[in-house]
Design a protein around this motif. Structure first.
Motif, PDB file in Angstrom:
ATOM      1  N   LEU A 161       0.440  -1.344  -0.155  1.00  0.00           N
ATOM      2  CA  LEU A 161       0.110   0.164  -0.372  1.00  0.00           C
ATOM      3  C   LEU A 161       0.983   1.550   0.198  1.00  0.00           C
ATOM      4  O   LEU A 161       0.098   1.968  -0.738  1.00  0.00           O
ATOM      5  CB  LEU A 161      -0.900  -0.284   1.309  1.00  0.00           C
ATOM      6  CG  LEU A 161      -1.915  -0.981   1.302  1.00  0.00           C
ATOM      7  CD1 LEU A 161      -3.244  -1.373   1.820  1.00  0.00           C
ATOM      8  CD2 LEU A 161      -3.093  -0.504   0.289  1.00  0.00           C
ATOM      9  N   VAL A 162       1.854   1.463   0.829  1.00  0.00           N
ATOM     10  CA  VAL A 162       2.790   2.182   0.492  1.00  0.00           C
ATOM     11  C   VAL A 162       3.497   2.656  -0.321  1.00  0.00           C
ATOM     12  O   VAL A 162       4.057   3.859  -1.377  1.00  0.00           O
ATOM     13  CB  VAL A 162       3.940   2.047   1.984  1.00  0.00           C
ATOM     14  CG1 VAL A 162       4.760   3.280   1.852  1.00  0.00           C
ATOM     15  CG2 VAL A 162       3.423   2.446   3.253  1.00  0.00           C
ATOM     16  N   SER A 163       3.897   1.840  -1.108  1.00  0.00           N
ATOM     17  CA  SER A 163       4.192   1.639  -2.366  1.00  0.00           C
ATOM     18  C   SER A 163       3.250   2.000  -3.670  1.00  0.00           C
ATOM     19  O   SER A 163       3.556   3.176  -4.298  1.00  0.00           O
ATOM     20  CB  SER A 163       5.161   0.249  -3.214  1.00  0.00           C
ATOM     21  OG  SER A 163       5.550   0.374  -4.182  1.00  0.00           O
ATOM     22  N   LYS A 164       2.247   1.681  -3.362  1.00  0.00           N
ATOM     23  CA  LYS A 164       1.222   1.769  -4.027  1.00  0.00           C
ATOM     24  C   LYS A 164       0.838   3.493  -3.629  1.00  0.00           C
ATOM     25  O   LYS A 164       0.625   4.677  -4.615  1.00  0.00           O
ATOM     26  CB  LYS A 164       0.178   1.651  -4.375  1.00  0.00           C
ATOM     27  CG  LYS A 164       0.313   0.480  -4.945  1.00  0.00           C
ATOM     28  CD  LYS A 164      -1.168  -0.910  -4.916  1.00  0.00           C
ATOM     29  CE  LYS A 164      -1.113  -2.335  -5.599  1.00  0.00           C
ATOM     30  NZ  LYS A 164      -2.592  -2.598  -5.563  1.00  0.00           N
ATOM     31  N   THR A 195       1.623   6.532  -6.760  1.00  0.00           N
ATOM     32  CA  THR A 195       0.472   7.943  -6.350  1.00  0.00           C
ATOM     33  C   THR A 195       0.629   9.204  -6.595  1.00  0.00           C
ATOM     34  O   THR A 195       0.506   9.718  -7.999  1.00  0.00           O
ATOM     35  CB  THR A 195      -0.878   7.491  -5.792  1.00  0.00           C
ATOM     36  OG1 THR A 195      -1.257   6.033  -6.361  1.00  0.00           O
ATOM     37  CG2 THR A 195      -1.848   8.627  -6.371  1.00  0.00           C
ATOM     38  N   ALA A 196       1.563   9.873  -5.795  1.00  0.00           N
ATOM     39  CA  ALA A 196       1.851  10.477  -4.997  1.00  0.00           C
ATOM     40  C   ALA A 196       3.332  10.772  -6.000  1.00  0.00           C
ATOM     41  O   ALA A 196       3.332  12.534  -6.657  1.00  0.00           O
ATOM     42  CB  ALA A 196       2.563  10.818  -3.688  1.00  0.00           C
ATOM     43  N   GLN A 197       4.082  10.343  -6.483  1.00  0.00           N
ATOM     44  CA  GLN A 197       4.838  11.030  -8.101  1.00  0.00           C
ATOM     45  C   GLN A 197       4.097  11.037  -9.737  1.00  0.00           C
ATOM     46  O   GLN A 197       4.874  11.836  -9.918  1.00  0.00           O
ATOM     47  CB  GLN A 197       5.987   9.193  -7.858  1.00  0.00           C
ATOM     48  CG  GLN A 197       7.032   9.077  -6.754  1.00  0.00           C
ATOM     49  CD  GLN A 197       7.957   8.560  -7.245  1.00  0.00           C
ATOM     50  OE1 GLN A 197       7.360   7.322  -8.486  1.00  0.00           O
ATOM     51  NE2 GLN A 197       8.691   8.220  -6.043  1.00  0.00           N
ATOM     52  N   LYS A 198       3.458  10.500  -9.052  1.00  0.00           N
ATOM     53  CA  LYS A 198       2.383  10.682 -10.986  1.00  0.00           C
ATOM     54  C   LYS A 198       1.576  12.185 -10.137  1.00  0.00           C
ATOM     55  O   LYS A 198       1.874  12.487 -11.361  1.00  0.00           O
ATOM     56  CB  LYS A 198       1.476   9.952 -11.034  1.00  0.00           C
ATOM     57  CG  LYS A 198       2.174   8.051 -11.569  1.00  0.00           C
ATOM     58  CD  LYS A 198       1.198   6.898 -11.919  1.00  0.00           C
ATOM     59  CE  LYS A 198       1.590   5.673 -11.885  1.00  0.00           C
ATOM     60  NZ  LYS A 198       0.842   5.100 -12.403  1.00  0.00           N
ATOM     61  N   PHE A 239       2.048  15.499 -12.556  1.00  0.00           N
ATOM     62  CA  PHE A 239       0.602  16.270 -13.490  1.00  0.00           C
ATOM     63  C   PHE A 239       1.110  17.674 -12.681  1.00  0.00           C
ATOM     64  O   PHE A 239       0.512  18.544 -13.821  1.00  0.00           O
ATOM     65  CB  PHE A 239      -0.246  15.417 -12.599  1.00  0.00           C
ATOM     66  CG  PHE A 239      -1.739  15.970 -13.223  1.00  0.00           C
ATOM     67  CD1 PHE A 239      -1.824  16.316 -14.693  1.00  0.00           C
ATOM     68  CD2 PHE A 239      -2.451  17.092 -12.650  1.00  0.00           C
ATOM     69  CE1 PHE A 239      -3.748  17.172 -15.025  1.00  0.00           C
ATOM     70  CE2 PHE A 239      -3.298  17.410 -12.871  1.00  0.00           C
ATOM     71  CZ  PHE A 239      -3.766  17.622 -14.345  1.00  0.00           C
ATOM     72  N   TRP A 240       0.483  18.245 -11.264  1.00  0.00           N
ATOM     73  CA  TRP A 240       1.199  19.233 -10.994  1.00  0.00           C
ATOM     74  C   TRP A 240       1.931  20.450 -11.691  1.00  0.00           C
ATOM     75  O   TRP A 240       2.672  21.770 -11.122  1.00  0.00           O
ATOM     76  CB  TRP A 240       0.529  19.551  -9.763  1.00  0.00           C
ATOM     77  CG  TRP A 240      -0.856  18.641  -9.598  1.00  0.00           C
ATOM     78  CD1 TRP A 240      -0.786  17.477  -8.900  1.00  0.00           C
ATOM     79  CD2 TRP A 240      -1.866  20.010  -9.217  1.00  0.00           C
ATOM     80  NE1 TRP A 240      -2.059  17.896  -9.065  1.00  0.00           N
ATOM     81  CE2 TRP A 240      -2.907  18.929  -9.009  1.00  0.00           C
ATOM     82  CE3 TRP A 240      -2.161  20.925 -10.168  1.00  0.00           C
ATOM     83  CZ2 TRP A 240      -4.203  19.153  -9.696  1.00  0.00           C
ATOM     84  CZ3 TRP A 240      -4.232  21.422 -10.535  1.00  0.00           C
ATOM     85  CH2 TRP A 240      -4.424  20.160  -9.896  1.00  0.00           C
TER      86      TRP A 240
END
Length: 71
Positions: free
Chosen positions: A55-58, A62-65, A69-70
């Motif tokens: 879960l931490v890896s996912k 997600t945070a990196q993606k 994006f921002w």
């Protein structure tokens, strides 16, 4: 919680007193049973740790993606 533990210990003591096997044989059975419980608990804990790491890896992916994006 203390009450449950005391009742459990009292049950084990009564069981040891009225057991049909010799005391040492009964004690070995109790120890083997506790080892089984410990092994199952360790397996469950290892599974939970593995799921947590996944879960931490996912979450990090997600945070990196999201940060890309921002930016």
């Amino acid at each position: 919680m203390k009450r449950v533990l005391l009742l459990l210990l009292a049950g084990v003591a009564v069981g040891l007193l009225i057991a049909p096997d010799k005391g040492s044989e009964t004690w070995n059975k109790v120890v083997d049973g506790l080892d089984d419980v410990k092994d199952k608990a360790m397996d469950e804990m290892n599974n939970l740790v593995a799921k947590g790491k996944e879960l931490v890896s996912k979450g990090m992916e997600t945070a990196q993606k999201s940060s890309k994006f921002w930016n």
